[in-house]
Design an enzyme around this catalytic site. Sequence first.
Site, mmCIF file in Angstrom:
data_model
loop_
_atom_site.group_PDB
_atom_site.id
_atom_site.type_symbol
_atom_site.label_atom_id
_atom_site.label_comp_id
_atom_site.label_asym_id
_atom_site.label_seq_id
_atom_site.Cartn_x
_atom_site.Cartn_y
_atom_site.Cartn_z
ATOM 1 N N GLU A 129 0.797 -1.233 0.000
ATOM 2 C CA GLU A 129 0.000 0.000 0.000
ATOM 3 C C GLU A 129 0.830 1.285 0.000
ATOM 4 O OE1 GLU A 129 -2.879 -0.346 3.183
ATOM 5 O OE2 GLU A 129 -3.520 -2.307 2.498
ATOM 6 N N ASN A 173 1.976 -5.120 -3.199
ATOM 7 C CA ASN A 173 0.571 -5.421 -2.903
ATOM 8 C C ASN A 173 -0.206 -4.134 -2.611
ATOM 9 O OD1 ASN A 173 -1.447 -7.479 -2.235
ATOM 10 N ND2 ASN A 173 -1.226 -6.830 -0.099
ATOM 11 N N HIS A 215 -10.520 -5.846 -2.107
ATOM 12 C CA HIS A 215 -11.581 -5.632 -1.117
ATOM 13 C C HIS A 215 -12.708 -4.928 -1.874
ATOM 14 C CE1 HIS A 215 -9.136 -6.927 2.209
ATOM 15 N NE2 HIS A 215 -8.168 -6.088 1.865
ATOM 16 N N GLU A 245 -6.386 -10.462 -1.134
ATOM 17 C CA GLU A 245 -7.173 -10.214 0.086
ATOM 18 C C GLU A 245 -8.655 -10.148 -0.244
ATOM 19 O OE1 GLU A 245 -5.667 -6.837 2.320
ATOM 20 O OE2 GLU A 245 -3.579 -7.418 1.959
ATOM 21 N N ASP A 259 -12.420 -10.027 -0.564
ATOM 22 C CA ASP A 259 -13.693 -10.091 0.150
ATOM 23 C C ASP A 259 -14.647 -9.140 -0.552
ATOM 24 O OD1 ASP A 259 -12.638 -7.683 1.172
ATOM 25 O OD2 ASP A 259 -12.458 -8.425 3.220
HETATM 26 O O1 G2I Z 1 -7.530 -3.386 6.434
HETATM 27 C C1 G2I Z 1 -7.740 -4.560 5.713
HETATM 28 C C2 G2I Z 1 -6.462 -5.058 5.117
HETATM 29 C C3 G2I Z 1 -5.967 -4.083 4.048
HETATM 30 N N1 G2I Z 1 -4.764 -4.556 3.420
HETATM 31 C C4 G2I Z 1 -3.687 -4.915 4.312
HETATM 32 C C5 G2I Z 1 -4.147 -5.870 5.400
HETATM 33 O O2 G2I Z 1 -3.111 -6.128 6.301
HETATM 34 C C6 G2I Z 1 -5.337 -5.307 6.139
HETATM 35 O O3 G2I Z 1 -5.699 -6.271 7.133
HETATM 36 C C7 G2I Z 1 -6.256 -5.749 8.320
HETATM 37 C C8 G2I Z 1 -6.628 -6.909 9.216
HETATM 38 O O4 G2I Z 1 -7.640 -7.656 8.589
HETATM 39 C C9 G2I Z 1 -7.174 -6.383 10.551
HETATM 40 O O5 G2I Z 1 -7.342 -7.474 11.463
HETATM 41 O O6 G2I Z 1 -5.337 -4.901 8.959
HETATM 42 C C10 G2I Z 1 -5.879 -4.298 10.104
HETATM 43 C C11 G2I Z 1 -4.894 -3.278 10.660
HETATM 44 O O7 G2I Z 1 -4.703 -2.252 9.799
HETATM 45 C C12 G2I Z 1 -6.207 -5.360 11.146
HETATM 46 O O8 G2I Z 1 -6.821 -4.775 12.254
HETATM 47 C C13 G2I Z 1 -6.156 -4.893 13.459
HETATM 48 C C14 G2I Z 1 -6.720 -3.882 14.431
HETATM 49 O O9 G2I Z 1 -6.491 -2.584 13.890
HETATM 50 C C15 G2I Z 1 -6.041 -3.989 15.735
HETATM 51 O O10 G2I Z 1 -6.648 -3.118 16.645
HETATM 52 C C16 G2I Z 1 -6.093 -5.432 16.247
HETATM 53 O O11 G2I Z 1 -5.326 -5.555 17.416
HETATM 54 O O12 G2I Z 1 -6.303 -6.197 13.982
HETATM 55 C C17 G2I Z 1 -5.580 -6.369 15.175
HETATM 56 C C18 G2I Z 1 -5.649 -7.843 15.592
HETATM 57 O O13 G2I Z 1 -6.981 -8.234 15.721
#
Ligand code: G2I
Length: 449
Positions: free
Chosen positions: A157, A199, A235, A262, A264
Site C-alpha cells: 500500500e 501489494n 476488497h 485479500e 472479500d
Molecule cells: O484493512 C484490511 C487489510 C488491508 N490490506 C492490508 C491488510 O493487512 C489489512 O488487514 C487488516 C486486518 O484484517 C485487521 O485485522 O489490517 C488491520 C490493521 O490495519 C487489522 O486490524 C487490526 C486492528 O487494527 C487492531 O486493533 C487489532 O489488534 O487487527 C488487530 C488484531 O486483531
Amino acid sequence: MSVKRTRLIALCSGLLAVAGAVAVMPSASAGTTLRAAAAEKGRYFGTAVATSRLSDSAYASIINREFSSLVAENDMKWDATEPQQGRFSFTNGDRLVSHAQANGMTVRGHALLWHAQQPSWAQGLSGSALRSAAINHVTQVAAHFRGKIHSWDVVNEAFADGGGGGRRDSNLQRTGNDWIEAAFRAARAADPGAKLCYNDYNTDGVNAKSTGIYTMVRDFKSRGVPIDCVGFQSHLGTGIASDYQRNLQRFADLGVDVQITELDVAQGSNQANIYATVTRACIAVSRCNGITVWGVRDSDSWRRDENPLLFDSNGNKKQAYTAVLNELNAGGPSSPPPSPSPSTSTSSNPQPGGGCTATVSLNSWTGGFVATVKVTAGSAPVNGWTVTVSLPSGSAVTSAWSATNTGTTGSVAFRNVSYNGGIAAAGSTEFGFQGTGNGPAATPVCQAG
Ligand code: G2I
C-alpha cells in the site's frame, strides 16, 4: 512446445468435448473443495488466518479442507515480528508456517514494509535511522522464513488514493523514493527462493492508482530491480470494474505474476457474481498464481458487518462459495504455463498420461543458486514421486525444503515428504533446494510411485 505436449493438449480437449456432450453435472474429476478445484487449474486457493484462532476446531477444519495457501492476517506484520527494535518475535508466524506445512499448504508472507501497523519505536524514527531499521527488518524477517514462503508482500500500500497515481506520503516514503526498490533488493538477498510482490488495494481496474503501480513495475523490470509479482487485494463492494481481468493481464504482460491477495466482497445480491468474476479473471490470466480470501467465516472478517466471505458465521458454505467452486471447475483441469519468476531459466519434461513431470525454475547468482521445482501429475493422480536432477560438476545441494534428497552432487534424487506425495490428476506441488556452484542445466526427470 514439444510434439508430445501438443498431443497431450489434443487428447485433453478431445476428452473435454466428450464430457461436455454427455454431462450437465460437473465431471467426475471436478474438485469438490476450493483447494482441489484450484489445483486442477494449477493454482492455489488461500485464506488469511489469525493464528490464535487455529485452536478453534470448526475454523481449523474448514481451513484444512478448503485451502492450499495461508497468509497471516496480522501475525507477520512489523508490529508483530519486531515489537522492540532488534528483538524479533516469530512464535505466531512459525505456528502458521508449521500448520501450513503439516497440511500441504504454501504460505504467503504479509507484509514486510507498510506505513500502517508499525511498532511504535519505528513510528518515532525518520530519515536514515528509519531506512536502516526498515531494511534490517526486511532482511531479518525474510531470512528467518527463508525457503518457507511462496510469495512475500515486500511492500504494501505505498501508492496514494485519488487521481494522481503517485506515492502515498508516509514516514517510509520520506526516507527517499528508492525505499521500495531497496526493500525488494534486501528481500531477494535474504530469501532468493520467494516470489517478491508489491501489494495494494483500489487497483481493481485500469485507474490512476493501478497505472502508477504499473509504471513503477515497468521501471523496476527495466532496471533489474527484483520484483516477481503484484498483489491485487480486491476488497470489493457491490460492483466490480469491467476491466478487472484486462488490468491483471496488463501487469502479467510486464513479466510479473499476479495474485488476488485479500479478496472479500460486500454481501448483496451481486456477491456471488462478483466472486465468480474475480475467479474467472484469475483462471483466464495464465500468470495469475492463485486467489486468497481475507478470512474464513463472515464472523472472522475485518468487515464482519458486510458478511463478505465464502462461509457464514456458522461455517456453512454460501452461494458465493458455490459460485467460486463452479468457476474453478469450469472447463475441466488445465495448468497455466510454469511462471519463471523468480527464476532465470526453466526446463521441463512433459509426459502425457500417467506419471509426472517436473519443471525447474532457477534463481542464480555468482557462486550459488536456488531452484524451485514444480511437480505436476499427468492425467492420473500420483501417490509419491521422485525427481532426479543432474548437477554440473563442482555444484552441490546445501539444503532442500518440501522434499528429502539422496546425495548432494552429480545426480541428486528428491523424494516427496509426507504431506506432498499425493497429487491430484493434473494437479501440482512445489519443492525447492539451494546449492553452491551452478544450478541444474539439464531437464529433471520425474518418476511417480
Ligand atoms: O484493512 C484490511 C487489510 C488491508 N490490506 C492490508 C491488510 O493487512 C489489512 O488487514 C487488516 C486486518 O484484517 C485487521 O485485522 O489490517 C488491520 C490493521 O490495519 C487489522 O486490524 C487490526 C486492528 O487494527 C487492531 O486493533 C487489532 O489488534 O487487527 C488487530 C488484531 O486483531
